[in-house]
Design a protein around this motif. Sequence first.
Motif, PDB file in Angstrom:
ATOM      1  N   HIS A  63       1.462  -4.904   0.174  1.00  0.00           N
ATOM      2  CA  HIS A  63       1.020  -4.565  -1.182  1.00  0.00           C
ATOM      3  C   HIS A  63       0.359  -5.774  -1.865  1.00  0.00           C
ATOM      4  CE1 HIS A  63       1.445  -1.359  -4.368  1.00  0.00           C
ATOM      5  NE2 HIS A  63       0.799  -2.337  -4.974  1.00  0.00           N
ATOM      6  N   SER A  64       0.722  -6.987  -1.425  1.00  0.00           N
ATOM      7  CA  SER A  64       0.066  -8.179  -1.994  1.00  0.00           C
ATOM      8  C   SER A  64      -1.426  -8.175  -1.678  1.00  0.00           C
ATOM      9  CB  SER A  64       0.679  -9.454  -1.420  1.00  0.00           C
ATOM     10  OG  SER A  64       2.043  -9.486  -1.676  1.00  0.00           O
ATOM     11  N   SER A 235      16.444   3.635  -5.099  1.00  0.00           N
ATOM     12  CA  SER A 235      15.098   4.193  -5.057  1.00  0.00           C
ATOM     13  C   SER A 235      14.915   5.190  -6.190  1.00  0.00           C
ATOM     14  CB  SER A 235      14.926   4.895  -3.704  1.00  0.00           C
ATOM     15  OG  SER A 235      13.747   5.615  -3.662  1.00  0.00           O
ATOM     16  N   SER A 237      13.072   7.676  -5.526  1.00  0.00           N
ATOM     17  CA  SER A 237      12.645   8.836  -4.735  1.00  0.00           C
ATOM     18  C   SER A 237      13.812   9.430  -3.958  1.00  0.00           C
ATOM     19  CB  SER A 237      11.567   8.400  -3.736  1.00  0.00           C
ATOM     20  OG  SER A 237      10.601   7.583  -4.358  1.00  0.00           O
ATOM     21  N   LYS A 240      13.848   9.938  -0.154  1.00  0.00           N
ATOM     22  CA  LYS A 240      13.893   8.844   0.830  1.00  0.00           C
ATOM     23  C   LYS A 240      15.306   8.583   1.364  1.00  0.00           C
ATOM     24  CE  LYS A 240       9.730   6.229  -0.512  1.00  0.00           C
ATOM     25  NZ  LYS A 240       9.201   5.036  -1.195  1.00  0.00           N
ATOM     26  N   ILE A 324       8.059 -15.521  -0.303  1.00  0.00           N
ATOM     27  CA  ILE A 324       7.937 -15.645   1.155  1.00  0.00           C
ATOM     28  C   ILE A 324       9.038 -16.540   1.769  1.00  0.00           C
ATOM     29  CG2 ILE A 324       5.554 -14.892   1.258  1.00  0.00           C
ATOM     30  CD1 ILE A 324       4.693 -17.864   1.500  1.00  0.00           C
ATOM     31  N   ARG A 370       5.103   0.963   6.418  1.00  0.00           N
ATOM     32  CA  ARG A 370       4.152  -0.136   6.458  1.00  0.00           C
ATOM     33  C   ARG A 370       2.969   0.350   7.289  1.00  0.00           C
ATOM     34  NH1 ARG A 370       3.998  -3.679   2.971  1.00  0.00           N
ATOM     35  NH2 ARG A 370       4.377  -5.831   3.568  1.00  0.00           N
TER      36      ARG A 370
HETATM   37  P1  NAP Z   1       4.974  -0.986  -1.099  1.00  0.00           P
HETATM   38  O1  NAP Z   1       5.012  -0.789   0.375  1.00  0.00           O
HETATM   39  O2  NAP Z   1       3.849  -0.414  -1.878  1.00  0.00           O
HETATM   40  O3  NAP Z   1       6.379  -0.403  -1.666  1.00  0.00           O
HETATM   41  C1  NAP Z   1       6.758  -0.516  -2.972  1.00  0.00           C
HETATM   42  C2  NAP Z   1       7.940   0.441  -3.262  1.00  0.00           C
HETATM   43  O4  NAP Z   1       8.313   0.213  -4.636  1.00  0.00           O
HETATM   44  C3  NAP Z   1       7.587   1.906  -3.173  1.00  0.00           C
HETATM   45  O5  NAP Z   1       7.751   2.458  -1.890  1.00  0.00           O
HETATM   46  C4  NAP Z   1       8.553   2.524  -4.174  1.00  0.00           C
HETATM   47  O6  NAP Z   1       9.827   2.741  -3.577  1.00  0.00           O
HETATM   48  C5  NAP Z   1       8.727   1.447  -5.229  1.00  0.00           C
HETATM   49  N1  NAP Z   1       7.859   1.728  -6.399  1.00  0.00           N
HETATM   50  C6  NAP Z   1       6.515   1.917  -6.392  1.00  0.00           C
HETATM   51  N2  NAP Z   1       6.070   2.138  -7.644  1.00  0.00           N
HETATM   52  C7  NAP Z   1       7.133   2.078  -8.441  1.00  0.00           C
HETATM   53  C8  NAP Z   1       7.318   2.221  -9.848  1.00  0.00           C
HETATM   54  N3  NAP Z   1       6.284   2.473 -10.652  1.00  0.00           N
HETATM   55  N4  NAP Z   1       8.560   2.091 -10.337  1.00  0.00           N
HETATM   56  C9  NAP Z   1       9.602   1.856  -9.522  1.00  0.00           C
HETATM   57  N5  NAP Z   1       9.473   1.715  -8.175  1.00  0.00           N
HETATM   58  C10 NAP Z   1       8.268   1.817  -7.653  1.00  0.00           C
HETATM   59  O7  NAP Z   1       5.011  -2.528  -1.458  1.00  0.00           O
HETATM   60  P2  NAP Z   1       5.508  -3.787  -0.582  1.00  0.00           P
HETATM   61  O8  NAP Z   1       4.457  -4.166   0.381  1.00  0.00           O
HETATM   62  O9  NAP Z   1       6.894  -3.533  -0.166  1.00  0.00           O
HETATM   63  O10 NAP Z   1       5.490  -4.925  -1.717  1.00  0.00           O
HETATM   64  C11 NAP Z   1       6.306  -4.833  -2.851  1.00  0.00           C
HETATM   65  C12 NAP Z   1       5.965  -5.941  -3.832  1.00  0.00           C
HETATM   66  O11 NAP Z   1       6.370  -7.199  -3.265  1.00  0.00           O
HETATM   67  C13 NAP Z   1       4.474  -6.098  -4.132  1.00  0.00           C
HETATM   68  O12 NAP Z   1       4.314  -6.469  -5.489  1.00  0.00           O
HETATM   69  C14 NAP Z   1       4.039  -7.240  -3.238  1.00  0.00           C
HETATM   70  O13 NAP Z   1       2.894  -7.901  -3.715  1.00  0.00           O
HETATM   71  C15 NAP Z   1       5.271  -8.120  -3.357  1.00  0.00           C
HETATM   72  N6  NAP Z   1       5.415  -9.121  -2.319  1.00  0.00           N
HETATM   73  C16 NAP Z   1       5.997 -10.280  -2.717  1.00  0.00           C
HETATM   74  C17 NAP Z   1       6.221 -11.271  -1.820  1.00  0.00           C
HETATM   75  C18 NAP Z   1       6.915 -12.515  -2.261  1.00  0.00           C
HETATM   76  O14 NAP Z   1       6.860 -13.496  -1.542  1.00  0.00           O
HETATM   77  N7  NAP Z   1       7.617 -12.495  -3.380  1.00  0.00           N
HETATM   78  C19 NAP Z   1       5.828 -11.123  -0.484  1.00  0.00           C
HETATM   79  C20 NAP Z   1       5.254  -9.918  -0.105  1.00  0.00           C
HETATM   80  C21 NAP Z   1       5.065  -8.912  -1.037  1.00  0.00           C
HETATM   81  P3  NAP Z   1      10.795   3.955  -4.054  1.00  0.00           P
HETATM   82  O15 NAP Z   1       9.998   5.206  -3.829  1.00  0.00           O
HETATM   83  O16 NAP Z   1      11.944   3.805  -3.132  1.00  0.00           O
HETATM   84  O17 NAP Z   1      11.185   3.736  -5.475  1.00  0.00           O
END
Ligand code: NAP
Length: 421
Positions: A63-64, A235, A237, A240, A324, A370
């Motif tokens: 998602h990043s 979640s 959802s 899920k 990370i 993913r």
């Molecule tokens: P993803 O595959 O899009 O999954 C995000 C999940 O969050 C969704 O499946 C959903 O799960 C939940 N969600 C989505 N919209 C929502 C909303 N409006 N309210 C509440 N829950 C919601 O994303 P990802 O790749 O796992 O990445 C998640 C986040 O982590 C992103 O912002 C990404 O940039 C960040 N990230 C950060 C790092 C770091 O180092 N900190 C590293 C990588 C990624 P449910 O249906 O179960 O609620």
Amino acid sequence: MSKIQNDGSEALLSSGVKLNEPIDTLCLCTYDESCKFAVSKFKRRPMGAEDVVIQMKYCGICHSDVHSAASQLMKRAKYPITPGHELAGIAIAVGNKVTRVKVGDQIGVGCLVDSCLDCEKCAEGNEHKCKKGSTGTYGGLDKHGRAQTYPKNTPIMGGYTSVHVIHERFAVIIPPSYDLKFAGPVMCAGITMYDPLKVQGVTKGTNVGIVGLGGLGEMGLKLANVMGANVFAISRSPGKKDYAMRCGAHEFIVSTNKDDMKKHEGKLDLILNTVPFYHDYTFYKQLLTRNGKQCILGLHAGIGAGMFINKVSCCKSRLMASGIGGMKNTQEVIDICAKHEIYPDIKVIPVWEVNRVYEMLDSGNKTGLRYVLDLEGTLNEEAVEKVKNEKAPKMLPARTHLNLMGVIKELCWVLCCCKHV
Ligand code: NAP
Ligand code: ZN
């Protein structure tokens, strides 16, 4: 100049890579924040003495990548941008000073391609916390000299690509038993979840909650489970549930269900919150024990505030953030995944489906999977037209609030109401 250890390598010959010359590569890139992708030809730097040339097989879509390509983060991206920090491929050539990697090894690359390698953080394998700043896998400029581009001073191109060149320090060795198509997501989603679980000392009996079941969340469930934790999937959802239980959750909490939330009040020692959009994360505090901590991982204003609080509280506060992980733990997590046969839930897609995946992730990743690009099978000359004919994704307005004002506002809110920290 650099030599290769095995200049008869079939993969090298068929890749068309000529040593000591800039390397031709196809990249899937977007020229603006519309995230309408195109296949374009670029060059990578010639292999240096400490470099590894990787024939790319797969790259996960994090998602990043969506946040970056759509310019939803602090600064507008430099275009064209080739995202991708979940790379998996095969080493087809190595420079003559390379010691860890051999031609033919399975190689992964995560979120880092360089750091100063001089400071104490780099020395302990926490290159992501480098005192002089680490260099990300895409979008930035070379800073310490090991992430040079061709031509110089152009933005670094990430993993949606046919051939990659990396300094060996930033190459992760993927055990031969581990199927490469699963390896990419471990390089970002895996390490991003593993690092805070490890740093927070998760062990047998720790109650761990994972909020948001997407690419990061499902790896969190699997890793926390193998570390012996009691795992709570959280979640919005309800659909899920089966997925979460299959991924290693012991309990499933529907965050929109008041009774469910009430039932698990005060139980959790640690929450890893992966929601990708700005939201009231303090809502989840009700699930924590008195000393329990919530760690923000999603890239929105909350992570900016969390990082600041980490600094001032020396990571002692109940609200924190994590980003990370370093090379040592990245190698460790792929080895753990291989040992325990932990595989991310993925869907392999041809490169021309990238726009659709961006649209789907931007609207909340309802499947939780993913998505992994099949680079070896589909990133080729034929893909140029196919990708071009795809409609641009319908992207919603940015919802991260991850900009200077957003973070300042968030900090004021969090700090003024000490109860949140
Ligand atoms: P993803 O595959 O899009 O999954 C995000 C999940 O969050 C969704 O499946 C959903 O799960 C939940 N969600 C989505 N919209 C929502 C909303 N409006 N309210 C509440 N829950 C919601 O994303 P990802 O790749 O796992 O990445 C998640 C986040 O982590 C992103 O912002 C990404 O940039 C960040 N990230 C950060 C790092 C770091 O180092 N900190 C590293 C990588 C990624 P449910 O249906 O179960 O609620
Ligand atoms: Zn990522």
